[in-house]
Scaffold this motif. Sequence first.
Motif, PDB file in Angstrom:
ATOM      1  N   GLU A 111       0.847  -1.189   0.000  1.00 55.06           N
ATOM      2  CA  GLU A 111       0.000   0.000   0.000  1.00 55.06           C
ATOM      3  C   GLU A 111       0.883   1.239   0.000  1.00 55.06           C
ATOM      4  OE1 GLU A 111      -2.266   0.546   3.542  1.00 55.06           O
ATOM      5  OE2 GLU A 111      -3.612   2.040   2.661  1.00 55.06           O
ATOM      6  N   GLU A 112       0.574   2.151  -0.881  1.00 56.84           N
ATOM      7  CA  GLU A 112       1.266   3.437  -0.910  1.00 56.84           C
ATOM      8  C   GLU A 112       1.281   4.009   0.502  1.00 56.84           C
ATOM      9  OE1 GLU A 112       0.501   7.730  -3.195  1.00 56.84           O
ATOM     10  OE2 GLU A 112      -1.140   6.379  -2.753  1.00 56.84           O
ATOM     11  N   SER A 113       2.411   4.520   0.914  1.00 52.92           N
ATOM     12  CA  SER A 113       2.615   5.172   2.219  1.00 52.92           C
ATOM     13  C   SER A 113       3.102   4.213   3.300  1.00 52.92           C
ATOM     14  CB  SER A 113       1.358   5.902   2.730  1.00 52.92           C
ATOM     15  OG  SER A 113       0.506   5.004   3.407  1.00 52.92           O
ATOM     16  N   VAL A 145      -0.138  -0.303  -4.670  1.00 52.27           N
ATOM     17  CA  VAL A 145      -1.499   0.171  -4.901  1.00 52.27           C
ATOM     18  C   VAL A 145      -1.734   1.398  -4.027  1.00 52.27           C
ATOM     19  CG1 VAL A 145      -2.374  -2.111  -5.533  1.00 52.27           C
ATOM     20  CG2 VAL A 145      -2.483  -1.370  -3.147  1.00 52.27           C
ATOM     21  N   GLY A 146      -2.739   2.187  -4.384  1.00 55.69           N
ATOM     22  CA  GLY A 146      -2.985   3.452  -3.690  1.00 55.69           C
ATOM     23  C   GLY A 146      -3.413   3.256  -2.242  1.00 55.69           C
ATOM     24  N   ARG A 147      -3.400   4.344  -1.499  1.00 58.40           N
ATOM     25  CA  ARG A 147      -3.833   4.280  -0.104  1.00 58.40           C
ATOM     26  C   ARG A 147      -5.255   3.763  -0.027  1.00 58.40           C
ATOM     27  NH1 ARG A 147      -0.876   9.190   3.008  1.00 58.40           N
ATOM     28  NH2 ARG A 147       0.736   9.465   1.447  1.00 58.40           N
ATOM     29  N   GLY A 148      -5.476   2.855   0.883  1.00 54.28           N
ATOM     30  CA  GLY A 148      -6.822   2.317   1.055  1.00 54.28           C
ATOM     31  C   GLY A 148      -7.112   1.126   0.169  1.00 54.28           C
ATOM     32  N   ALA A 149      -6.198   0.801  -0.758  1.00 55.12           N
ATOM     33  CA  ALA A 149      -6.441  -0.335  -1.656  1.00 55.12           C
ATOM     34  C   ALA A 149      -5.745  -1.610  -1.177  1.00 55.12           C
ATOM     35  CB  ALA A 149      -6.017   0.020  -3.080  1.00 55.12           C
TER      36      ALA A 149
ATOM     37  N   ARG B  22       8.621   6.726   2.629  1.00 51.49           N
ATOM     38  CA  ARG B  22       7.407   5.904   2.549  1.00 51.49           C
ATOM     39  C   ARG B  22       7.283   5.370   1.139  1.00 51.49           C
ATOM     40  NH1 ARG B  22       3.619   5.920   6.575  1.00 51.49           N
ATOM     41  NH2 ARG B  22       4.253   7.177   8.339  1.00 51.49           N
ATOM     42  N   VAL B  23       6.596   4.264   1.006  1.00 53.23           N
ATOM     43  CA  VAL B  23       6.402   3.712  -0.336  1.00 53.23           C
ATOM     44  C   VAL B  23       5.483   4.646  -1.123  1.00 53.23           C
ATOM     45  CG1 VAL B  23       5.424   1.804  -1.652  1.00 53.23           C
ATOM     46  CG2 VAL B  23       6.777   1.342   0.400  1.00 53.23           C
ATOM     47  N   LEU B  24       5.890   4.940  -2.351  1.00 49.63           N
ATOM     48  CA  LEU B  24       5.125   5.797  -3.250  1.00 49.63           C
ATOM     49  C   LEU B  24       4.575   4.951  -4.382  1.00 49.63           C
ATOM     50  CD1 LEU B  24       7.885   8.526  -3.465  1.00 49.63           C
ATOM     51  CD2 LEU B  24       5.809   8.628  -2.080  1.00 49.63           C
ATOM     52  N   LEU B  25       3.519   5.458  -5.013  1.00 51.60           N
ATOM     53  CA  LEU B  25       2.997   4.742  -6.178  1.00 51.60           C
ATOM     54  C   LEU B  25       4.104   4.512  -7.198  1.00 51.60           C
ATOM     55  CD1 LEU B  25      -0.535   6.261  -6.755  1.00 51.60           C
ATOM     56  CD2 LEU B  25       0.027   3.880  -6.270  1.00 51.60           C
ATOM     57  N   GLY B 148     -12.431  -2.949   2.440  1.00 54.10           N
ATOM     58  CA  GLY B 148     -11.531  -1.815   2.549  1.00 54.10           C
ATOM     59  C   GLY B 148     -10.073  -2.218   2.680  1.00 54.10           C
ATOM     60  N   ALA B 149      -9.795  -3.519   2.825  1.00 56.57           N
ATOM     61  CA  ALA B 149      -8.405  -3.956   2.977  1.00 56.57           C
ATOM     62  C   ALA B 149      -7.809  -4.456   1.664  1.00 56.57           C
ATOM     63  CB  ALA B 149      -8.300  -5.031   4.058  1.00 56.57           C
ATOM     64  N   ALA B 150      -8.588  -4.404   0.596  1.00 56.73           N
ATOM     65  CA  ALA B 150      -8.074  -4.656  -0.756  1.00 56.73           C
ATOM     66  C   ALA B 150      -9.057  -3.978  -1.695  1.00 56.73           C
ATOM     67  CB  ALA B 150      -7.965  -6.147  -1.058  1.00 56.73           C
ATOM     68  N   ASP B 151      -8.698  -3.881  -2.963  1.00 58.96           N
ATOM     69  CA  ASP B 151      -9.621  -3.283  -3.916  1.00 58.96           C
ATOM     70  C   ASP B 151     -10.178  -4.396  -4.795  1.00 58.96           C
ATOM     71  OD1 ASP B 151     -11.075  -1.661  -5.518  1.00 58.96           O
ATOM     72  OD2 ASP B 151      -9.376  -0.787  -6.578  1.00 58.96           O
ATOM     73  N   TYR B 154      -6.914  -9.266  -6.075  1.00 56.73           N
ATOM     74  CA  TYR B 154      -5.545  -9.288  -6.579  1.00 56.73           C
ATOM     75  C   TYR B 154      -5.167 -10.732  -6.886  1.00 56.73           C
ATOM     76  CZ  TYR B 154      -5.467  -4.603  -4.474  1.00 56.73           C
ATOM     77  OH  TYR B 154      -5.752  -3.298  -4.139  1.00 56.73           O
ATOM     78  N   ARG B 348      -1.257   0.769 -11.354  1.00 53.03           N
ATOM     79  CA  ARG B 348      -2.147  -0.403 -11.455  1.00 53.03           C
ATOM     80  C   ARG B 348      -2.534  -0.717 -12.899  1.00 53.03           C
ATOM     81  NH1 ARG B 348      -6.498  -0.207  -6.858  1.00 53.03           N
ATOM     82  NH2 ARG B 348      -6.872  -2.245  -7.759  1.00 53.03           N
TER      83      ARG B 348
END
Lengths: 350, 350
Positions: A111-113, A145-149, B22-25, B148-151, B154, B348
């Motif tokens: 997760e980003e961040s 993946v983006g924050r919250g994903a 921090r991890v960035l996209l 909310g813990a994944a989109d 995956y 993504r």
Amino acid sequence: MMAVSPDPVAATCPLPLAETERVLLGHGSGGQLMAELLAELGPRMGAPTVEDAALVTTGTPQVVMSTDAFVVTPRFFPGGDIGSLAVHGTVNDLAMRGAAPLALSVAFIVEESLPLDELRRVTSSIARAARACGVPVVTGDTKVVGRGAADGLYVTTTGIGVSLPGAEPSATRGRPGDVVLLSGPIGLHGVTILGTREGLGFDSELVSDCRPLHRLVAAMIAAAGPAVHVLRDPTRGGLASALNELAAASAVGVVVEEDAVPVPAQVAAACDLLGLDPLHVANEGCLVAFVAPDRAEEVLAVMRGLDEGAQATRIGTVVAGHPGRVVMRTLVGSTRVVDMLVGEQLPRIC
Amino acid sequence: MMAVSPDPVAATCPLPLAETERVLLGHGSGGQLMAELLAELGPRMGAPTVEDAALVTTGTPQVVMSTDAFVVTPRFFPGGDIGSLAVHGTVNDLAMRGAAPLALSVAFIVEESLPLDELRRVTSSIARAARACGVPVVTGDTKVVGRGAADGLYVTTTGIGVSLPGAEPSATRGRPGDVVLLSGPIGLHGVTILGTREGLGFDSELVSDCRPLHRLVAAMIAAAGPAVHVLRDPTRGGLASALNELAAASAVGVVVEEDAVPVPAQVAAACDLLGLDPLHVANEGCLVAFVAPDRAEEVLAVMRGLDEGAQATRIGTVVAGHPGRVVMRTLVGSTRVVDMLVGEQLPRIC
């Protein structure tokens, strides 16, 4: 004696009907809901579902392959972290098919961040665990993946291994008369994770049993070869679900002696408090084996000669009666059916 | 002529300093930030980072292993879905090391509440794609995380394969004089995903190039064996990043002829509109090859004999000058440096 008819609603942990066509947490439980889902999805892909690792024909020796996604929360816990858990989990799944680990791959979904230092810590833990197991990490992938994903970090490990000479363990090879051996106490991983997650302040001595079992398996196979009929690590869904899966796959019954199953006092106390059955709680460092009766004592002795099998014990017997069913002989001499976990007891335990 | 000094801020897509730990996209971009991260994390695990698949010594034939996590959004797009993409992506990573696919594993991370029908559709798509590639799915895993813990979903696929006879492709084997071949037009996957995601209503003929390339590779290797020095599928980070990685790994320079790079008109139009460079846009169905000059025409002819290589073309040359650098000779006769993607252009995308 009064006949007590079980309440079917309470017993099956009913699912709201409107929800049945959506994925539920229970679909990831390692229990019955998950078994039903996999029974549908597995054949769709042509993938067998009774084993956690697959034999792949490449010639000699046979290659074995296994994969696992790790979503445990919290990521760091007494006795391990998501990195060591991922390595040990995959090494163990290979071992349960009688394979020595040859190589691992690691895929991160981040997760980003997420603090980079946390990713570094997990990566270092993977490296340490892999080195200790004597298996290299040969390839990997990282997706962000983006924050919250995602919830911080998920790790998927895949392992390949080569079959040990004489190894033929399979979930389908249980035979009436086999002795059921358990390599160590149950419930430690699940109760440790839950205690850490919820900040319940359990006995601080609770530590996950997370550890590799491939050396234990190698010793068992070296001692008894194909007489080691079945090997399984009772992870998600616990010992009860593992035994039910094996009973179904081998079309045999299993009788377990309640007083023979080692449940540490702290696990029993925590389970009492939380209303959990230790038989349904996940383990990450013990295995159950079905061994031909004439070799069981020898295998047990070999297991006890290693740290990870020091507390190995005989917990029951495989029978021809009630195929697909697991029955426990209780302390007072009665018997009860041991069911698979139905819904979800402890999500994100591994 | 006026000298235009490039704006360094715009050119490097600066990162807020407070965010650098921090991890960035962008760490998942397939570009430079990702290369930096992997250069740190890979050695931590002892894993090499210049290839997308690893050779594993098991005897003969050699086993090759590759893993990829797929987080594409949307999960269904013109030309494919997360399931077919996962299968093709992994089959292609094996192919780029000169391996025929032998077996796949599939691990799902599913968000609670995903419609079960969607999981079924993806599973069926994986099955279809695997069957079409002639490779079985042999094992898998399913984890469910809370809302909310994944989109949604995956998918991590891992593949093992066996080296084709005579195959020695490696990112490190590029040699001055090699001819750079490209199997087809670039940019289709990335632009299709972006158009679908944003509902931009691009030309409806835009379709991802998502497809397996192992038969194309088998034909190339059969024709020229070890004279096929380097193979790479330019996925995340696009053709520019792939060529930069290869130039660095082989310590050679690469000169690309701008007018030789096939950019479909719809891709060019979409990139113009969005301010993207087609060289940085992801592909999922083409490959770049460095081939010994005396065998390049023969390999090109073989490629053009297959559907997936029908538009194969020569786009440039490997040179001894400017090692690690990729230079483009433009239509007007000038040259410009082709950089890796730095930050994140299209998160993504796969």
